[in-house]
Scaffold this active site. Structure first.
Site, PDB file in Angstrom:
ATOM      1  N   ASP A 165       0.811  -1.225   0.000  1.00  0.00           N
ATOM      2  CA  ASP A 165       0.000   0.000   0.000  1.00  0.00           C
ATOM      3  C   ASP A 165       0.843   1.272   0.000  1.00  0.00           C
ATOM      4  O   ASP A 165       0.433   2.304   0.545  1.00  0.00           O
ATOM      5  CB  ASP A 165      -0.967   0.013   1.200  1.00  0.00           C
ATOM      6  CG  ASP A 165      -1.871  -1.206   1.199  1.00  0.00           C
ATOM      7  OD1 ASP A 165      -2.217  -1.676   0.102  1.00  0.00           O
ATOM      8  OD2 ASP A 165      -2.226  -1.684   2.297  1.00  0.00           O
TER       9      ASP A 165
ATOM     10  N   GLY B  80      -4.473  -4.349  -3.880  1.00  0.00           N
ATOM     11  CA  GLY B  80      -5.472  -3.315  -4.158  1.00  0.00           C
ATOM     12  C   GLY B  80      -4.710  -2.056  -4.486  1.00  0.00           C
ATOM     13  O   GLY B  80      -4.053  -1.476  -3.614  1.00  0.00           O
ATOM     14  N   HIS B  81      -4.715  -1.666  -5.753  1.00  0.00           N
ATOM     15  CA  HIS B  81      -3.944  -0.499  -6.199  1.00  0.00           C
ATOM     16  C   HIS B  81      -4.916   0.575  -6.655  1.00  0.00           C
ATOM     17  O   HIS B  81      -5.782   0.325  -7.497  1.00  0.00           O
ATOM     18  CB  HIS B  81      -2.990  -0.898  -7.346  1.00  0.00           C
ATOM     19  CG  HIS B  81      -1.978  -1.939  -6.945  1.00  0.00           C
ATOM     20  ND1 HIS B  81      -1.076  -2.480  -7.816  1.00  0.00           N
ATOM     21  CD2 HIS B  81      -1.726  -2.514  -5.742  1.00  0.00           C
ATOM     22  CE1 HIS B  81      -0.315  -3.353  -7.165  1.00  0.00           C
ATOM     23  NE2 HIS B  81      -0.697  -3.400  -5.912  1.00  0.00           N
TER      24      HIS B  81
ATOM     25  N   LYS C 112       1.872   2.189  -5.041  1.00  0.00           N
ATOM     26  CA  LYS C 112       2.437   1.638  -6.295  1.00  0.00           C
ATOM     27  C   LYS C 112       1.518   1.937  -7.474  1.00  0.00           C
ATOM     28  O   LYS C 112       1.977   2.306  -8.554  1.00  0.00           O
ATOM     29  CB  LYS C 112       2.608   0.104  -6.165  1.00  0.00           C
ATOM     30  CG  LYS C 112       3.588  -0.306  -5.083  1.00  0.00           C
ATOM     31  CD  LYS C 112       3.619  -1.808  -4.905  1.00  0.00           C
ATOM     32  CE  LYS C 112       2.359  -2.398  -4.307  1.00  0.00           C
ATOM     33  NZ  LYS C 112       2.100  -2.066  -2.910  1.00  0.00           N
TER      34      LYS C 112
ATOM     35  N   GLN D  65       2.100  -5.979  -3.175  1.00  0.00           N
ATOM     36  CA  GLN D  65       2.581  -6.091  -1.792  1.00  0.00           C
ATOM     37  C   GLN D  65       3.894  -5.300  -1.633  1.00  0.00           C
ATOM     38  O   GLN D  65       4.067  -4.314  -2.320  1.00  0.00           O
ATOM     39  CB  GLN D  65       2.750  -7.565  -1.377  1.00  0.00           C
ATOM     40  CG  GLN D  65       1.426  -8.334  -1.221  1.00  0.00           C
ATOM     41  CD  GLN D  65       0.828  -8.813  -2.530  1.00  0.00           C
ATOM     42  OE1 GLN D  65       1.503  -9.442  -3.321  1.00  0.00           O
ATOM     43  NE2 GLN D  65      -0.434  -8.517  -2.763  1.00  0.00           N
TER      44      GLN D  65
HETATM   45  P1  GDP Z   1      -0.745   0.367  -3.522  1.00  0.00           P
HETATM   46  O1  GDP Z   1      -1.348  -0.911  -3.086  1.00  0.00           O
HETATM   47  O2  GDP Z   1       0.716   0.439  -3.256  1.00  0.00           O
HETATM   48  O3  GDP Z   1      -1.069   0.717  -4.966  1.00  0.00           O
HETATM   49  O4  GDP Z   1      -1.410   1.499  -2.613  1.00  0.00           O
HETATM   50  P2  GDP Z   1      -2.987   1.640  -2.268  1.00  0.00           P
HETATM   51  O5  GDP Z   1      -3.693   2.152  -3.468  1.00  0.00           O
HETATM   52  O6  GDP Z   1      -3.489   0.397  -1.630  1.00  0.00           O
HETATM   53  O7  GDP Z   1      -2.921   2.705  -1.099  1.00  0.00           O
HETATM   54  C1  GDP Z   1      -2.431   3.991  -1.304  1.00  0.00           C
HETATM   55  C2  GDP Z   1      -3.558   4.996  -0.997  1.00  0.00           C
HETATM   56  O8  GDP Z   1      -3.004   6.279  -0.866  1.00  0.00           O
HETATM   57  C3  GDP Z   1      -4.585   5.093  -2.103  1.00  0.00           C
HETATM   58  O9  GDP Z   1      -5.831   5.410  -1.550  1.00  0.00           O
HETATM   59  C4  GDP Z   1      -4.066   6.253  -2.956  1.00  0.00           C
HETATM   60  O10 GDP Z   1      -5.096   6.927  -3.672  1.00  0.00           O
HETATM   61  C5  GDP Z   1      -3.495   7.150  -1.889  1.00  0.00           C
HETATM   62  N1  GDP Z   1      -2.331   7.940  -2.299  1.00  0.00           N
HETATM   63  C6  GDP Z   1      -1.324   7.602  -3.160  1.00  0.00           C
HETATM   64  N2  GDP Z   1      -0.391   8.575  -3.185  1.00  0.00           N
HETATM   65  C7  GDP Z   1      -0.811   9.520  -2.327  1.00  0.00           C
HETATM   66  C8  GDP Z   1      -0.254  10.772  -1.888  1.00  0.00           C
HETATM   67  O11 GDP Z   1       0.837  11.172  -2.275  1.00  0.00           O
HETATM   68  N3  GDP Z   1      -0.976  11.474  -0.963  1.00  0.00           N
HETATM   69  C9  GDP Z   1      -2.158  11.042  -0.476  1.00  0.00           C
HETATM   70  N4  GDP Z   1      -2.787  11.803   0.403  1.00  0.00           N
HETATM   71  N5  GDP Z   1      -2.719   9.892  -0.877  1.00  0.00           N
HETATM   72  C10 GDP Z   1      -2.039   9.132  -1.767  1.00  0.00           C
HETATM   73  P1  IMO Z   2      -0.877  -4.182  -2.238  1.00  0.00           P
HETATM   74  O1  IMO Z   2      -0.421  -4.745  -3.564  1.00  0.00           O
HETATM   75  C1  IMO Z   2      -0.927  -4.597   2.104  1.00  0.00           C
HETATM   76  C2  IMO Z   2      -0.942  -8.670   3.711  1.00  0.00           C
HETATM   77  C3  IMO Z   2      -2.198  -9.149   4.421  1.00  0.00           C
HETATM   78  C4  IMO Z   2      -1.566 -10.111   5.410  1.00  0.00           C
HETATM   79  C5  IMO Z   2      -0.452 -10.755   4.604  1.00  0.00           C
HETATM   80  C6  IMO Z   2      -0.826 -12.093   3.972  1.00  0.00           C
HETATM   81  O2  IMO Z   2      -2.155  -3.464  -2.297  1.00  0.00           O
HETATM   82  O3  IMO Z   2       0.236  -3.416  -1.603  1.00  0.00           O
HETATM   83  P2  IMO Z   2      -2.345 -12.749   1.888  1.00  0.00           P
HETATM   84  O4  IMO Z   2      -3.800 -12.489   1.616  1.00  0.00           O
HETATM   85  O5  IMO Z   2      -1.421 -12.185   0.873  1.00  0.00           O
HETATM   86  O6  IMO Z   2      -2.046 -14.192   2.185  1.00  0.00           O
HETATM   87  O7  IMO Z   2      -2.071 -11.972   3.277  1.00  0.00           O
HETATM   88  O8  IMO Z   2      -0.128  -9.825   3.583  1.00  0.00           O
HETATM   89  N1  IMO Z   2      -1.190  -8.159   2.324  1.00  0.00           N
HETATM   90  C7  IMO Z   2      -1.125  -6.868   2.004  1.00  0.00           C
HETATM   91  N2  IMO Z   2      -0.946  -5.765   2.763  1.00  0.00           N
HETATM   92  N3  IMO Z   2      -1.055  -4.467   0.771  1.00  0.00           N
HETATM   93  C8  IMO Z   2      -1.206  -5.553  -0.004  1.00  0.00           C
HETATM   94  O9  IMO Z   2      -1.189  -5.500  -1.350  1.00  0.00           O
HETATM   95  C9  IMO Z   2      -1.304  -6.829   0.603  1.00  0.00           C
HETATM   96  N4  IMO Z   2      -1.471  -8.083   0.151  1.00  0.00           N
HETATM   97  C10 IMO Z   2      -1.385  -8.887   1.215  1.00  0.00           C
HETATM   98  O10 IMO Z   2      -2.852  -8.084   5.067  1.00  0.00           O
HETATM   99  O11 IMO Z   2      -0.947  -9.396   6.463  1.00  0.00           O
HETATM  100 MG    MG Z   3      -2.871  -1.625  -1.818  1.00  0.00          MG
END
Ligand code: GDP
Ligand code: IMO
Ligand code: MG
Length: 425
Positions: A13, A40-41, A16, A225
Site C-alpha cells: 500500500d 489493491g492499487h 504503487k 505487496q
Molecule cells: P498500492 O497498493 O501500493 O497501490 O497502494 P494503495 O492504493 O493500496 O494505497 C495507497 C492509498 O493512498 C490510495 O488510496 C491512494 O489513492 C493514496 N495515495 C497515493 N499517493 C498519495 C499521496 O501522495 N498522498 C495522499 N494523500 N494519498 C495518496
Molecule cells: P498491495 O499490492 C498490504 C498482507 C495481508 C496479510 C499478509 C498475507 O495493495 O500493496 P495474503 O492475503 O497475501 O495471504 O495476506 O499480507 N497483504 C497486504 N498488505 N497491501 C497488499 O497489497 C497486501 N497483500 C497482502 O494483510 O498481512
Molecule cells: Mg494496496
C-alpha cells in the site's frame, strides 16, 4: 528501451498504483508478476477513483498493453468481475489484456482453505486478505495446482481436472473442519463461466514480453505487496506467499537480470501495515490515529484500518538491498503536513544491542525498539507543490534525510492521490 521494475519498499500500500499509472504515460506495456487479488492499487484521475486488484495499473492508458505474468495466482471469477467493472466504466480492457497460461488458478476452494486456516490459527492468525493466495501458491509448489492453460482444453477435460482437484481438496479440508461443505457442481459452473472470459486472453506471456523487448518497447513491471511481506525475506510467517523483490519480478514474468534497466522502490513518507506481525515503528498514540485519518489508511481490498507508524529507514534499507533499488519514490508526503516533529527510525535496540539491520527472525523483530532521529516538521501544505523549489525547506530536509538513511536517491515525490500531484526531482 527501458524495462523498469516498480516495487513496494515497505509492507504494501505504498502507492504503487498511483506511481505506475503516472509512469505509464510513456510505457508500451505494464506487467504484474506476482500475487493475485490480495493486491489493491488505487488510481485517481480528475477526481475519479479506480481500484484494481488483478489488472495492471496501466489500465487507464488506452495505448498500454496490460499483462498478467506467469508468477501470478489468478482467480478467474475475480478477474471476470474486475474486467466487467472496468469495462462498464468505459475502459477497453479485453482488447489489450493478456494472461499467462502458466499462472495458477485461485479457485473457490482456495478461498475456503484460506479462511479455515486463519480460523485454525485463532488470535495468532496472519490476518490474510482471504483471497486464497497462500493455498494457491502452496498447491503450485506441491505440484497440485491448475495452471490457467487448463481453460484452453476441451470442456470435458476441464470438468474432469477441476472436479478431481476440488474433491481432493475437500478431503483435505475435512481434516481441518469436518463439517465443511463445497458444492462441487455449483463451483464448476461458476468457474467455467469465469473461464469463458479468460480463455481468449490466455497466451505465453513470457514470449510476448520478449517480443516487446526485442521490438525496443518500453515495459514496466508492477509489483504487488512490498518487500517486508516477501515470502523469503519478510517477517515469516507474517508475510504473503510470493516474492515481492526484483528476483520475483524476473521469475514471475520470465525476463533476465540484464533486461532490467532500473528498479524504482516506492515508500510512503511514514509506515503502514495491514494484518498481523511485528511492526517496530507502529504508533499506538494520537500520532498514529492522525496518520490514519490524514492518510485515509483503510485497506483497498478489505477495508481494514491500517496500522500506522513513523518511517522506518532500517526496513526500507533492507528492501533497497534485496531488490537493488536504483531510485526511490516517496509518496504521501502531504500526510505529514502540520506535524511539528517527525521521527525516522535509523537503528533498533535489540536485546541490549544497537543494530542497523532488519532481523530476519520475526520474534527478534518483534523485540526491536526503534532508535529515532527527530526532524523538524513543516506547517505549510505541500498538496499544491509541483517542484522541489515549491516545497517547504523542512520538507526538502526530511526527504534528504530519507535519501541519506536509505542510501538511494529520491527521484519522485507524491503529494496527493491524483495523478498530477507528483513532483519529479
Ligand atoms: P498500492 O497498493 O501500493 O497501490 O497502494 P494503495 O492504493 O493500496 O494505497 C495507497 C492509498 O493512498 C490510495 O488510496 C491512494 O489513492 C493514496 N495515495 C497515493 N499517493 C498519495 C499521496 O501522495 N498522498 C495522499 N494523500 N494519498 C495518496
Ligand atoms: P498491495 O499490492 C498490504 C498482507 C495481508 C496479510 C499478509 C498475507 O495493495 O500493496 P495474503 O492475503 O497475501 O495471504 O495476506 O499480507 N497483504 C497486504 N498488505 N497491501 C497488499 O497489497 C497486501 N497483500 C497482502 O494483510 O498481512
Ligand atoms: Mg494496496
Amino acid at each position: 528501451m527501458p524495462c523498469r521494475v516498480v516495487l513496494g519498499g515497505q509492507w504494501g500500500d505504498e502507492g504503487k498504483g498511483k506511481i505506475v499509472d503516472y509512469l505509464s504515460a510513456s510505457v508500451d506495456a505494464v506487467v504484474r508478476f506476482q500475487g493475485g487479488a490480495n493486491a489493491g492499487h488505487t488510481l485517481v484521475v480528475g477526481g475519479e477513483r479506480v481500484a484494481v486488484h488483478l489488472v495492471p495499473s496501466g489500465v487507464l492508458r488506452p495505448e498500454c498493453e496490460i499483462i498478467l505474468g506467469n508468477g501470478m495466482v489468478v482467480d478467474p471469477l475475480a478477474l471476470r468481475d474486475e474486467i466487467a467493472g472496468l469495462e462498464s466504466a468505459g475502459l477497453d480492457v479485453r482488447g489489450r489484456l493478456r494472461v499467462s497460461t502458466a499462472a495458477h488458478a485461485v479457485l473457490p476452494y482456495h478461498k475456503l482453505q484460506d479462511q479455515l486456516e486463519e480460523q485454525r490459527r485463532g488470535g495468532g492468525g496472519i490476518g490474510t486478505t482471504g483471497r486464497g493466495i497462500g493455498p494457491a501458491y502452496a498447491d503450485k509448489a506441491a505440484r497440485a495446482g491448475l495452471q490457467l492453460g487448463i481453460f484452453l482444453r476441451s470442456e470435458a477435460e476441464m470438468q474432469k481436472r477441476l472436479r478431481a482437484a476440488a474433491e481432493r481438496k475437500l478431503q483435505l479440508l475435512r481434516t481441518l473442519a469436518p463439517d465443511v461443505e463445497l458444492d462441487v457442481d455449483a463451483m464448476l459452473e461458476e468457474v467455467l463461466d469465469g473461464a469463458a472470459v479468460l480463455r481468449p486472453l490466455l497466451c505465453d506471456t513470457a514470449l510476448r514480453i520478449h517480443e516487446l523487448l526485442d521490438a525496443d518497447k518500453e515495459i514496466l513491471l508492477e509489483g504487488a505487496q512490498g518487500a517486508l511481506l516477501d515470502l523469503d525475506h519478510g517477517s515469516y510467517p507474517f508475510v504473503t506467499s510470493s516474492s515481492c523483490t526484483t528476483a520475483g519480478a524476473l521469475a514471475g514474468c520470465g525476463v533476465a537480470p540484464r533486461d532490467i534497466t532500473s528498479v524504482i522502490g516506492i515508500a510512503k513518507a511514514y509506515s503502514t501495515r495491514v494484518g498481523n506481525g511485528p511492526f517496530p515503528t507502529e504508533l499506538a498514540d494520537g500520532d498514529g490515529v492522525r496518520l490514519r485519518e490524514a492518510g485515509q489508511e483503510f485497506g483497498t481490498t478489505t477495508g481494514r484500518p491500517r496500522r500506522c507508524g513513523w518511517f522506518d529507514a532500517v526496513a526500507v534499507r533492507h528492501a533497497a538491498r534485496l531488490s537493488g533499488f536504483t531510485e526511490l519514490a516517496i509518496t504521501k508526503l502531504d500526510v505529514l503536513d502540520g506535524f511539528e516533529v517527525l521521527r525516522v527510525a535509523d537503528a533498533y535496540r535489540c536485546n541490549g544491542e544497537t543494530i542497523r539491520h532488519f532481523p530476519s527472525d520475526s520474534d527478534l523483530l518483534g523485540a526491536c525498539v526503534p532508535e529515532y532521529l527527530e526532524i523538524e516538521g513543516w506547517s505549510q501544505s505541500t498538496c499544491e507543490c509541483r517542484s522541489a523549489e515549491e516545497l517547504p525547506a523542512a520538507a526538502r530536509r526530511y526527504i534528504q534525510i530519507l535519501e541519506e538513511r536509505v542510501g538511494v536517491p529520491v527521484r519522485m515525490l507524491s503529494v496527493g492521490p491524483e495523478r498530477d500531484a507528483t513532483v519529479a526531482l
